[in-house]
Structure formats: structure tokens, C-alpha cells
Design an enzyme around this catalytic site. Structure first.
Site, PDB file in Angstrom:
ATOM      1  CG  ASP A 181      -1.998   1.002   1.183  1.00 36.79           C
ATOM      2  OD1 ASP A 181      -2.341   1.459   0.071  1.00 36.79           O
ATOM      3  OD2 ASP A 181      -2.516   1.378   2.255  1.00 36.79           O
ATOM      4  CG  ASP A 239      -8.410   4.358   0.797  1.00 38.03           C
ATOM      5  OD1 ASP A 239      -8.276   3.113   0.737  1.00 38.03           O
ATOM      6  OD2 ASP A 239      -7.584   5.106   1.360  1.00 38.03           O
ATOM      7  CD  GLU A 241      -0.665   5.223  -4.045  1.00 36.40           C
ATOM      8  OE1 GLU A 241      -0.113   5.568  -2.986  1.00 36.40           O
ATOM      9  OE2 GLU A 241      -1.392   4.243  -4.158  1.00 36.40           O
TER      10      GLU A 241
HETATM   11  C1  GLC Z   1      -4.859   3.210   2.924  1.00 34.97           C
HETATM   12  C2  GLC Z   1      -5.392   1.990   2.213  1.00 34.97           C
HETATM   13  C3  GLC Z   1      -6.427   1.301   3.065  1.00 34.97           C
HETATM   14  C4  GLC Z   1      -5.805   0.941   4.404  1.00 34.97           C
HETATM   15  C5  GLC Z   1      -5.262   2.184   5.083  1.00 34.97           C
HETATM   16  C6  GLC Z   1      -4.502   1.868   6.351  1.00 34.97           C
HETATM   17  O1  GLC Z   1      -5.855   4.165   3.060  1.00 34.97           O
HETATM   18  O2  GLC Z   1      -5.908   2.317   0.946  1.00 34.97           O
HETATM   19  O3  GLC Z   1      -6.922   0.164   2.424  1.00 34.97           O
HETATM   20  O4  GLC Z   1      -6.763   0.356   5.221  1.00 34.97           O
HETATM   21  O5  GLC Z   1      -4.367   2.861   4.198  1.00 34.97           O
HETATM   22  O6  GLC Z   1      -3.434   1.043   6.111  1.00 34.97           O
END
Ligand code: GLC
Length: 768
Positions: free
Chosen positions: A376, A452, A379
Site C-alpha cells: 500500500d 479507498d 504511488e
Molecule cells: C490506505 C489503504 C487502506 C488501508 C489504510 C490503512 O488508506 O488504501 O486500504 O486500510 O491505508 O493502512
């Protein structure tokens, strides 16, 4: 000319071509193509069996036509660079082409718009929008590839051909910020441009969109088969904060007999959000917890973010510094920026050595028993400053680049490093690597989810065009947070979302901190029963879904497909994005509005059989589908054998020896792909493909089976369920002998035949 239907066009700012190194491209060696070359005073002509490229000399203009001489695409202006004074930064190239009247544009991967891309301008620069809804742009992923569907009448060839169409696709192979404009600035023109670097694009032509996708995925790569458990139901939340919560969650699924294959650990399992650590207070016995979950058939997936906390003494930090793994400014100063753990350094995933280092960091977590990884914030997302400065230096696999030049590829290189590490650590197993950010070609390393979204009906509606567009752009293994991430879900929304999610390639319920609980049982028993039934149906359909994944891995054909892909010459399908096909034979029309108890569905040409009632319906028209809250409208194409299995609680359960074959009388061919679902043995031939060739209608039918491949499937009993016959048959035959054991179920008007493995089933005289 790389293939008869694939042409690469390159233009360098100063006339000097670089190495042409690209993260998008998987295949660089192509067999020699037969090209006829003609030269005249005003143009050069390059002609293959499929495409002619005409290069007009002065002014220089490119055009492409198909094998029938029909013009597909042509420059309206010269390829080139904006005037040097136009921007302070050095600009990349731009290409402007004619946009034919009536042409439809698709692709660009993850975009918060409808399926049709025409009429708008899009920014492709990987960003963290911190939640998004319709028309928010840009998002996390950038796939600079589009497809055009062009009505033949508009190609300027003269004669009308009634619904005839041609297709082409263009990949702009550039990982810097790019912009695509499809008739927004000027209604009859499209353009694509990039912030910096060479203007390099691949033009691919074919009569059909599916052939363009096949070429695109031959060029940029196809998905690897995921482990079977990755196709089950998954439950996530930010966060399930401690061991007891995770254990209770697993028990709850099993107690309620709601099938589930995986639970997720979001950032709170870490020690202060330091990647590759455990919060030992909250997860003191994590190894035991993971083992116990595994014993119940539940895999655990852990999140790993891109930023590494600046924290002397933290081994990943110290090691990264010692290895020179982190990104720097041109003068060598380390770059840092804030993410969840505070100030972080960022690995240079464009360096092979750093990728190797990163991949090896997973060893302890793998040993602990984490099954899948979730990359995650790649980007990369950096708080308060969007992303990192464009001047940072990257290795770029030895070619050297500024961040600005490769920005959109950063996330994919992180996911690649993860996937390659896991492949070294567990070479015999298939991997699940989920990534939020992606670039063209990402599909050959990892899969994606769409970040999200909101727990709203609008976001639910958006998941379909987003999933379809990703599939058209190579990223066929994708899914949205079921139930929505941000905000409070409601029971009705969760029911409808779970019904839809059951038919998307990735099926994961996930919700943000501070939002209401969103597990299938969170809204009472009625909603729980509906979610449970939807999840069960997912598991019943796994043999069919696995086959669609396999087909995708072979041809690039998406798993979840827009109608236009299969019914390209039917103009009614061109913009349909509130219903879709799963594989080739199942039409899914989810309910997308609150309070609805039905919806309108467009059935394309042919005969369709309503999944729940067995009713036969003629296509090429709209029908009304009744859809009380416990039902999602589903239709099966006549002529389909739909392979199914009994409900299981998770995919580690032994495969039932009974394969259920739902037969929908008509004429057509269906497939069933099987393998062990976990190892890499399928790559060396340990798989099995069954082809079902069917002829017939509601009064008679014959199905002939042909089996290829060595895999010893545990499925040795067949339960044929023939749906939609006009009445009780006179004769049922198996392998050309009258069958003894068959029965007619009058309530469901279904013929049931139980057989061992066989080569033929025939039903005759089903008229009463
Ligand atoms: C980002 C991700 C989400 C995750 C959050 C905390 O917003 O897109 O899926 O739960 O980070 O890690």
C-alpha cells in the site's frame, strides 16, 4: 513493425534514441515480420498482412489503416513537442489524432468514470486521493493504454456495412505524468502526451477489441494464476487490532458457516507502523495465531507500505541505509517524507539490488506463516506533499532516471520486488500480492484493488466500470472494497455489494477505521443470510471462475468483461457498464440502487436462461428482472455447461468428488480448467482442460466432452443438472447407452443425471 498488427512508433526530443528500456513491456523479441515497403515523393508506406502505416513526408503525419484499407487512425498535427517556452519544465511529446464520429474509447485502467472514455480528459499520475468518488482524477494507478471501437461507416471507406466495426489500441509507453484527451479539447480529436521523455507508442489493430487485448497482453504480459484461496471470500478492516479480535473473527466465520479464505492485518499489526515488524503487545503469539487460523482453513494477509521509518536501530532502516537502498536527491542527500510511521525513507524499487533486498525482507513474515502480502501507499503517497520530488534519482535498472520520468512505475516495481521475493522464498507456491498503485504490465507481477472508495450507492455503481476498464487494460485480477471503505455501510448496501462482489475477480470486504463494523453479520440475521448465500454461490461457482482466470492467463481476455467485448457489433452494448459478463457465459446485473426490488437488464443476442428460475428468454432486448433483496439478477447463455461444486467453507477443504454440471440447453462450447490450485506444477503441464461441445434446444440436446491434460482431478462423479427443458425427456443417454439413473424434479423443472466420468450426454424428446 513487431507483429503484423503491432507497430512501435518512437520520436526522440533531440533525435537521439535512448536504450528504450521500459517497465511496461514484457516481450521485446518478436519474430521477423513480412513488411512491404513502398516509397513515393510524398510518403512512405509500410504494409503488413494486417496494417498499413503511411508516413507522409511533409509535413510529417502518420496514419494507420487495416487490411481492407480502412483508415483507423491518423495524425491531425505533427507528432512533436510543445513550444519550448510553453512550460518551464521540459515537455514530453504529444500525438494528436483524428477521433472518428461514433468511435468509442475504452481503457486507461483505474479511472473513476464510466466505461466510455470519450468526451473527457484524463490525468495519469499515480496519486493518493484519500478517498474518491465519481469523476475524481487522477487515482492510484496509471495504465496509459486505450482501445478504440470504430464503426466502419465512419472510417471513410464509403460503403455502409450495418453495425460493422473495427478496433485498435494504443499504449503510450511512458511512465511520467501523461494526459489523454478523447474529444474534450476538440470533439473530433484525441491526443496523448507525457510530461517528459521519448514519445513512444505502440499501435495495435484488429477487427475485434478482444484481439487488441490479446496483442496488448502479449506485449505487456498476462496474469499468473493465483492460488485458489485468493479467489475465496476475504475479510479485512483497518484494523483488527489484536490477536483475540482476529481469532474471534475467524471463529465467527466458522460458527456461522460463512465461507471465508483469508483475513487481513492492516497497519496496526506492526510495531509503530515499521514495516516487517510485529506489535508484540497486541500480537504476542502471532505464530501460534497464524497456525491456528491456518488449521481452520484461514490464510492471513499482511499489509506492507512503501515508506521505511527513519529510526536508527530499526534493522530495516539501518540495513537499507547500509545498502544504499533509499532514494536521494541528485547531490546524494537522502530524501525523506512523512507517512504513517512519521518521517520515512523510500526504497528505490527501480534498482535490481534493492528489489532483491526488499524481497528478502519478507522471509521472517513468511516463516511466521503470513500467506499473502498487501502493498500500500506505493504511488508513493507522502503526507502533505502528495508524492516525492520529481528530481530524485533512480537506478532505473542501470539506465538512470529522475523520479519524474518513472513516477507511475514506482508502485509496480515495489509489488514486483515483493512478488519476486516471495517466489524465491516459496518457489513451489503461487503468490497473492495486492497492490494499490500500478502501471502498464503490472499484471505479470501482482494484482490490484481500487483503493479507498466510500460506503455509498454511488461507489457501488462505480465499481463496475472501474473493474471492467481495469480488465480491458490487462489488470484483470482486480476488485473494490466490498461494502465500501470510508463512511458507514448499511445492511441493504452491504447485501447488494456482497452480491456484486461475489462476481468480481477479487472478493474482499474492507472498511476504514471509525466506520461501523461491516462483517457479513454486522447488520442482523436477514442481511447475514443474504451475504452468506452470495458468498456460498461464489464458492459453488469456483470451478467456472478458475476457468475464467486460466483463460485470462492464456489470452489476456478479462475475467469480468463488458458486454461490448463479446457483442461488439451490437451498438446497444457499447456503453453498458451497469451489468457485465463473468467469463463468457454468465451475465451479471447487480442491483445498484437503494430500495429497488428489480431492475432493467439488457440481454444481448441469443437465448438467455434466468439463473434462479430456469426461464428461457430471447435476447437483443431489455427485460425486467425481479430482484428482491436476496436475489441478484443472473443469466446464463443457452449452450453453456456451467461447472460448479458443492458449497465449501474454504478452499483447503478436500475437493468434492462430485462436479456439478449445470446444462443450459442450446448450442455452444464451454470449458473447465482444473489444477491443484496451489503449486506451480500447472506450468509444466499438470492441469486438465475439459471441453464441452453442446448442440440442442429446449427439447433435445447433446453434450460431447473432450479432455486434455494429465492432471488427476479428484472429481470423478458428475452430477448433471439440465435447466430449462420444455418438459420431461423421453430418453436420456450417457455414452450412447440409455441412462438408468436420472430423475425429473418437477418443482425446479430440472433433469438430474448422476454419472461417472463420461464422454457424452444426450437428452431427447423433452417436450411434455
Ligand atoms: C490506505 C489503504 C487502506 C488501508 C489504510 C490503512 O488508506 O488504501 O486500504 O486500510 O491505508 O493502512
Amino acid at each position: 513493425m513487431l507483429a503484423p498488427s503491432l507497430i512501435r512508433v518512437r520520436l526522440a526530443p533531440d533525435g537521439q534514441f535512448g536504450a528504450g528500456f521500459s517497465y511496461a513491456i514484457a516481450k521485446t523479441e518478436w519474430p521477423v515480420v513480412d513488411v512491404a515497403f513502398e516509397e513515393s515523393a510524398d510518403a512512405l508506406l509500410l504494409r503488413t498482412a494486417a496494417v498499413t502505416c503511411r508516413v507522409q513526408r511533409s509535413p510529417c503525419r502518420l496514419s494507420f489503416s487495416d487490411a481492407n484499407g480502412r483508415l483507423l487512425a491518423s495524425d491531425t498535427d505533427g507528432l512533436g513537442w510543445p513550444h519550448p517556452n510553453a512550460t518551464a519544465e521540459p515537455g514530453g511529446g504529444i500525438c494528436r489524432q483524428r477521433l472518428a464520429p461514433g468511435a468509442h474509447i475504452y481503457g486507461l485502467g483505474e479511472k473513476a468514470f464510466g466505461l466510455e472514455r470519450r468526451g473527457r480528459r484524463y490525468d495519469l499520475v499515480n496519486s493518493d486521493p484519500e478517498c474518491y468518488t465519481w469523476y475524481d482524477d487522477p487515482l492510484y494507478q496509471s495504465i496509459p493504454f486505450f482501445l478504440a471501437l470504430v464503426p466502419v461507416e465512419s472510417l471513410g471507406s464509403g460503403g455502409k456495412m450495418g453495425g460493422a466495426t473495427a478496433a485498435y489500441g494504443i499504449l503510450l509507453d511512458n511512465a511520467s505524468h501523461s494526459v489523454f484527451d478523447f474529444g474534450h479539447g476538440q470533439s473530433d480529436q484525441l491526443s496523448f502526451s507525457a510530461e517528459t521523455g521519448e514519445l513512444c507508442y505502440y499501435f495495435m489493430a484488429a477487427p475485434k477489441l478482444i484481439d487488441v487485448i490479446e496483442t496488448y497482453t502479449a506485449l505487456t504480459g498476462r496474469i499468473l494464476l493465483p492460488p485458489l484461496w485468493a479467489l475465496g471470500y476475504h475479510q479485512a478492516r483497518w484494523s483488527y487490532p489484536d490477536e483475540q479480535t482476529v481469532r474471534d473473527l475467524a471463529s465467527e466465520f466458522r460458527r456461522r458457516r460463512i465461507p471465508c479464505d483469508a483475513l487481513y492485518l492492516d497497519i496496526d499489526y506492526m510495531d509503530g507502523f515499521r514495516c516487517f515488524t510485529w506489535n508484540e503487545q497486541a500480537f504476542p503469539n502471532h505464530r501460534q495465531m497464524l497456525a491456528d487460523l491456518r488449521a481452520e482453513g484461514i490464510k492471513t494477509v499482511a499489509i506492507i507500505d512503501a515508506g521505511i521509518k527513519m529510526d536508527p536501530g530499526y534493522p530495516v532502516h539501518d540495513d537499507g541505509l547500509a545498502n544504499g537502498a533509499f532514494l536521494t536527491y541528485p547531490d546524494g542527500t537522502l530524501f525523506h517524507g512523512p507517512v504513517w510511521p512519521g518521517e520515512c525513507y523510500f526504497p528505490d524499487f527501480t534498482s535490481p539490488a534493492v528489489r532483491r533486498w526488499w524481497g528478502d525482507l519478507y522471509a521472517p513474515l513468511v516463516e511466521d506463516g503470513i500467506a499473502g502480502f498487501w502493498n500500500d501507499m506505493n504511488e508513493p503517497s507522502i503526507f502533505r506533499q502528495q508524492t516525492m520530488p520529481g528530481v530524485l534519482r533512480h537506478d532505473f535498472d542501470g539506465h538512470g532516471a529522475a523520479h519524474r520520468e518513472i513516477h507511475n512505475a514506482y508502485g509496480t516495481q515495489m509489488a514486483r520486488a515483493t512478488a519476486e521475493g516471495l517466489a524465491r522464498l516459496r518457489p513451489a507456491e503461487r503468490q497473492l500480492v495486492i497492490s494499490r498503485s500500478a502501471f502498464a504490465g503490472h499484471q505479470r507481477h501482482a494484482m490490484v484493488w481500487t483503493g479507498d472508495n466510500y460506503s455509498t450507492w454511488e461507489s457501488l455503481r462505480l465499481t463496475i466500470p472501474m473493474g471492467l476498464s481495469l480488465g480491458l487494460s490487462g489488470l484483470a485480477f482486480n476488485g473494490a472494497d466490498v461494502g465500501g471503505f470510508m463512511g458507514d455501510c448499511t445492511g441493504e448496501l452491504l447485501a447488494r455489494w456482497t452480491q456484486l462482489g461475489a462476481f468480481t475477480p477479487f472478493f474482499r470486504n474492507h472498511a476504514a477505521m471509525h466506520s461501523v463494523q461491516q462483517e457479513p453479520w454486522a447488520f442482523g440475521s436477514e442481511i447475514e443470510a443474504i451475504c452468506k448465500r452470495a458468498i456460498e454461490l461464489r464458492y459453488e461457482l469456483l470451478p467456472y471462475l478458475v476457468t475464467a482466470f486460466w483463460e485470462c492467463s492464456q489470452t489476456g481476455l478479462p475475467i469480468m468483461r463488458p458486454l461490448v467485448l463479446a457483442y461488439q457489433s451490437d451498438p446497444r452494448t457499447a456503453t453498458v457498464d451497469d451489468q457485465f459478463l463473468l467469463g463468457g457465459d454468465l451475465l451479471v446485473a447487480p442491483v445498484l440502487e437503494p430500495g429497488a426490488n428489480g431492475r432493467r437488464v439488457y440481454l444481448p443476442a441469443g437465448v438467455w436462461i434466468e439463473f434462479w428460475t430456469g426461464q428461457r428468454l430471447a435476447g437483443s432486448r431489455d427485460v425486467w428482472a425481479d430482484a428482491p433483496l436476496d436475489r441478484i439478477p443472473l443469466y446464463v447463455k443457452a449452450g453453456t455447461v456451467l461447472p460448479m461444486q458443492p458449497v465449501i467453507q474454504h478452499t483447503d477443504e478436500p475437493v468434492s468428488e462430485t462436479l456439478i454440471l449445470r446444462v443450459y440447453p442450446g448450442t455452444g462450447e464451454s470449458l473447465l480448467y482444473e489444477d491443484d490450485g496451489r503449486s506451480m506444477a500447472y506450468r509444466t503441464g499438470d492441469s486438465r482442460l475439459t471441453r464441452f461441445a453442446m448442440r440442442g434446444d429446449e427439447t433435445w440436446l447433446e453434450v460431447v466432452l473432450r479432455v486434455e491434460g494429465a492432471f488427476a482431478s479428484p472429481r470423478t462423479q458428475l452430477r448433471w443438472e439440465v435447466i430449462g427443458l420444455a418438459g420431461v425427456p423421453d430418453l436420456v443417454e450417457v455414452d450412447r447407452h440409455e441412462a438408468d439413473g436420472w430423475r425429473w424434479d418437477e418443482t425446479s423443472r430440472m433433469l438430474v443425471v448422476e454419472t461417472g466420468l463420461c464422454n457424452q450426454l444426450a437428452v431427447r424428446g423433452a417436450t411434455r
